[in-house]
Scaffold this active site. Structure first.
Site, mmCIF file in Angstrom:
data_model
loop_
_atom_site.group_PDB
_atom_site.id
_atom_site.type_symbol
_atom_site.label_atom_id
_atom_site.label_comp_id
_atom_site.label_asym_id
_atom_site.label_seq_id
_atom_site.Cartn_x
_atom_site.Cartn_y
_atom_site.Cartn_z
ATOM 1 N N ARG A 39 0.835 -1.210 0.000
ATOM 2 C CA ARG A 39 0.000 0.000 0.000
ATOM 3 C C ARG A 39 0.867 1.257 0.000
ATOM 4 O O ARG A 39 1.746 1.409 0.847
ATOM 5 C CB ARG A 39 -0.929 0.002 1.209
ATOM 6 C CG ARG A 39 -1.930 -1.148 1.193
ATOM 7 C CD ARG A 39 -2.673 -1.256 2.522
ATOM 8 N NE ARG A 39 -3.503 -2.453 2.549
ATOM 9 C CZ ARG A 39 -4.806 -2.467 2.307
ATOM 10 N NH1 ARG A 39 -5.429 -1.353 2.026
ATOM 11 N NH2 ARG A 39 -5.486 -3.598 2.358
ATOM 12 N N SER B 76 -22.762 -14.211 10.751
ATOM 13 C CA SER B 76 -22.162 -13.065 10.075
ATOM 14 C C SER B 76 -22.172 -13.251 8.562
ATOM 15 O O SER B 76 -21.775 -14.301 8.052
ATOM 16 C CB SER B 76 -20.712 -12.907 10.564
ATOM 17 O OG SER B 76 -20.045 -11.866 9.899
ATOM 18 N N SER C 219 -19.152 -1.825 1.088
ATOM 19 C CA SER C 219 -18.331 -0.713 0.620
ATOM 20 C C SER C 219 -17.541 -0.988 -0.646
ATOM 21 O O SER C 219 -17.203 -0.052 -1.370
ATOM 22 C CB SER C 219 -17.357 -0.289 1.720
ATOM 23 O OG SER C 219 -16.484 -1.354 2.061
ATOM 24 N N HIS D 265 -21.905 3.048 5.478
ATOM 25 C CA HIS D 265 -21.852 3.622 4.129
ATOM 26 C C HIS D 265 -23.216 4.114 3.657
ATOM 27 O O HIS D 265 -23.367 4.463 2.475
ATOM 28 C CB HIS D 265 -21.278 2.597 3.150
ATOM 29 C CG HIS D 265 -19.826 2.336 3.372
ATOM 30 N ND1 HIS D 265 -18.828 3.145 2.868
ATOM 31 C CD2 HIS D 265 -19.193 1.368 4.084
ATOM 32 C CE1 HIS D 265 -17.650 2.677 3.237
ATOM 33 N NE2 HIS D 265 -17.838 1.598 3.975
ATOM 34 N N THR E 176 -21.323 5.624 11.352
ATOM 35 C CA THR E 176 -20.095 6.413 11.455
ATOM 36 C C THR E 176 -20.388 7.883 11.245
ATOM 37 O O THR E 176 -21.368 8.246 10.582
ATOM 38 C CB THR E 176 -19.054 5.939 10.419
ATOM 39 O OG1 THR E 176 -17.837 6.650 10.620
ATOM 40 C CG2 THR E 176 -19.533 6.188 8.994
ATOM 41 N N LYS F 96 -17.887 9.504 7.343
ATOM 42 C CA LYS F 96 -18.103 9.382 5.906
ATOM 43 C C LYS F 96 -19.066 10.484 5.453
ATOM 44 O O LYS F 96 -18.645 11.613 5.280
ATOM 45 C CB LYS F 96 -18.575 7.967 5.572
ATOM 46 C CG LYS F 96 -17.461 6.944 5.831
ATOM 47 C CD LYS F 96 -17.847 5.556 5.455
ATOM 48 C CE LYS F 96 -16.669 4.599 5.527
ATOM 49 N NZ LYS F 96 -15.991 4.521 6.820
ATOM 50 N N THR G 49 -11.012 4.263 26.444
ATOM 51 C CA THR G 49 -10.547 5.104 25.339
ATOM 52 C C THR G 49 -10.936 6.559 25.576
ATOM 53 O O THR G 49 -12.080 6.840 25.946
ATOM 54 C CB THR G 49 -11.156 4.630 24.003
ATOM 55 O OG1 THR G 49 -10.750 3.293 23.753
ATOM 56 C CG2 THR G 49 -10.682 5.492 22.854
ATOM 57 N N THR G 50 -9.986 7.456 25.351
ATOM 58 C CA THR G 50 -10.276 8.880 25.457
ATOM 59 C C THR G 50 -11.438 9.257 24.542
ATOM 60 O O THR G 50 -11.502 8.816 23.390
ATOM 61 C CB THR G 50 -9.027 9.705 25.081
ATOM 62 O OG1 THR G 50 -7.985 9.417 26.022
ATOM 63 C CG2 THR G 50 -9.313 11.195 25.099
ATOM 64 N N THR H 101 -8.251 -6.221 0.992
ATOM 65 C CA THR H 101 -9.538 -5.516 1.032
ATOM 66 C C THR H 101 -10.554 -6.197 0.130
ATOM 67 O O THR H 101 -11.741 -6.285 0.461
ATOM 68 C CB THR H 101 -9.350 -4.043 0.621
ATOM 69 O OG1 THR H 101 -8.333 -3.462 1.446
ATOM 70 C CG2 THR H 101 -10.640 -3.267 0.788
#
Length: 403
Positions: free
Chosen positions: A21, A136, A187, A215, A243, A246, A275-276, A361
């Site tokens: 990548r 799943s 996606s 998405h 999310t 996006k 987690t902060t 991916t």
């Protein structure tokens, strides 16, 4: 063990396979999207981005930008720690209420990213529900797969978007607690799940439904609530995950559901507890973006128009692209080295930025350019992209014929 030699060997293998990548170095300029500045070894150039997940350009919307700036000036830049240690910032609570309303749920819970929200929620559900089994979809996102793996719950993989296969496998599980995990818009292929059938099968077997809408939020439905809102199914789905990074143009992830479900995740998910928290300014900007897209259909309508125009132009020039009903246009290449080469030429010679999508991916042999037209792409941008792709397609066809 020679660790450095091991690292270099693994990287060399990636490069040989064409799967190494390379990140483009770019700088977004507020108000100029989809144009960005590209920095490279010979200097810099302006390029047009065609692979952004800022699907509607909301990361540059004046209302969103102003909300973030005002919040920074008011609250500072950080949250100060976890919500358990530093407290529930008022802007976090406002955003969670906005998200719960978006999906017609009792409650919502914020996370630092969509990856973390999937990982934390699924790992907690699988680990904390006794004898649970998670079913799943075979093409679920890596964050969902990792959450399921971390939970150590039993898992069953069902064929992609095949609700009949899901039905058979739910029957085989029997009376155990069952969680059905799937996405709305996938996606890479851009296909959309047969949501009603999946929900009805899950309901028939008493399974908890877990839907990833990352998405789709902001993009579909009269208020941007996603495919579940568009199809009138949101109230029948137990947990909707999404999310802010996006279509809403900011960063962060979230889950929505009943009060008890969200409190359960809040109380047991290590990915939340330790987690902060997101900076309050992020929450303010996300709230502004969600509120705008609840009221405005202009961005979604323009985006759909751009997708339709680009698909028609690709068809007219004989450039193959995968058919689907979403905003994602995969242009299939089928070879990792060629995919990287085409991407590099587009950037260097045409000022077009489309990142190659290679293994892992997508499966080997399914390499592609993933194009995401947005409302801010002009007719001239579309024509330039298609001209560039058409020229490269002709060059590849000639090279193949000579070989």
């Amino acid at each position: 063990m020679n660790f450095e030699e091991h690292f270099r060997g693994a990287l060399d293998q990636l490069k040989t396979e064409g799967n190494y990548r390379i990140f483009a170095e770019v700088e977004r300029k507020c108000g100029a999207f989809p144009k960005v500045r590209h920095f490279h070894e010979d200097g810099e150039q302006e390029v047009t981005v065609w692979c952004s997940n800022d699907y509607l350009g909301m990361g540059h919307h004046p209302t969103v930008v102003d909300s973030m700036v005002r919040a920074v000036q008011s609250c500072g830049t950080g949250a100060g720690g976890t919500r358990n240690i530093s407290g529930n910032n008022h802007l976090h609570r406002i955003l969670e209420a906005e998200l719960a309303d978006l999906h017609g749920k009792d409650a919502a819970l914020l996370f630092t990213s969509g990856y973390v929200s999937n990982w934390a929620a699924l790992s907690t559900l699988g680990a904390r529900i006794p004898n649970a089994v998670i079913l799943s979809d075979e093409k679920n996102h890596a964050s969902m797969i990792e959450g399921i793996r971390h939970s150590r719950a039993d898992k069953v993989i069902w064929r992609h978007n095949d609700w009949r296969d899901l039905d058979r496998k739910l029957k085989a599980v029997g009376d155990r607690p069952k969680i059905v995990a799937f996405e709305s818009v996938y996606s890479m292929d851009g296909d959309i799940a047969p949501m009603r059938e999946i929900v009805e099968v899950a309901e028939a077997h008493g399974a908890l439904t877990y839907l990833d809408e990352v998405h789709a939020v902001g993009m579909y439905g009269p208020r941007g609530g996603g495919i579940s809102e568009e199809r009138g199914l949101a109230e029948r789905i137990d947990l909707i995950e999404g999310t802010l990074g996006k279509a809403y143009g900011v960063v962060g992830g979230y889950i929505t559901g009943s009060d008890a479900l969200c409190d359960f995740i809040r109380s047991f998910a290590s990915g939340f507890i330790f987690t902060t928290a997101l900076p309050p300014a992020i929450a303010a900007a996300a709230t502004a973006s969600i509120r705008h897209l609840k009221e405005s259909a202009e961005e979604r309508a323009a985006q759909k128009d751009r997708v339709a125009r680009l698909r028609a132009r690709l068809d007219a020039h004989g450039i193959p692209h995968m058919a689907n009903d979403s905003h994602i246009i995969p242009v299939m290449i089928g070879d990792p080295v060629k995919c990287r080469m085409i991407s590099d030429i587009l950037m260097r010679e045409w000022g077009v930025y489309v990142q190659p999508i290679n293994y892992p991916t997508v499966a080997k042999g399914m390499e592609r350019l993933r194009i995401t037209p947005g409302p801010l792409h002009s007719d001239a941008d579309i024509d330039h992209l298609v001209t560039a792709l058409s020229a490269l397609w002709k060059q590849c066809a000639i090279a193949h014929a000579v070989a």
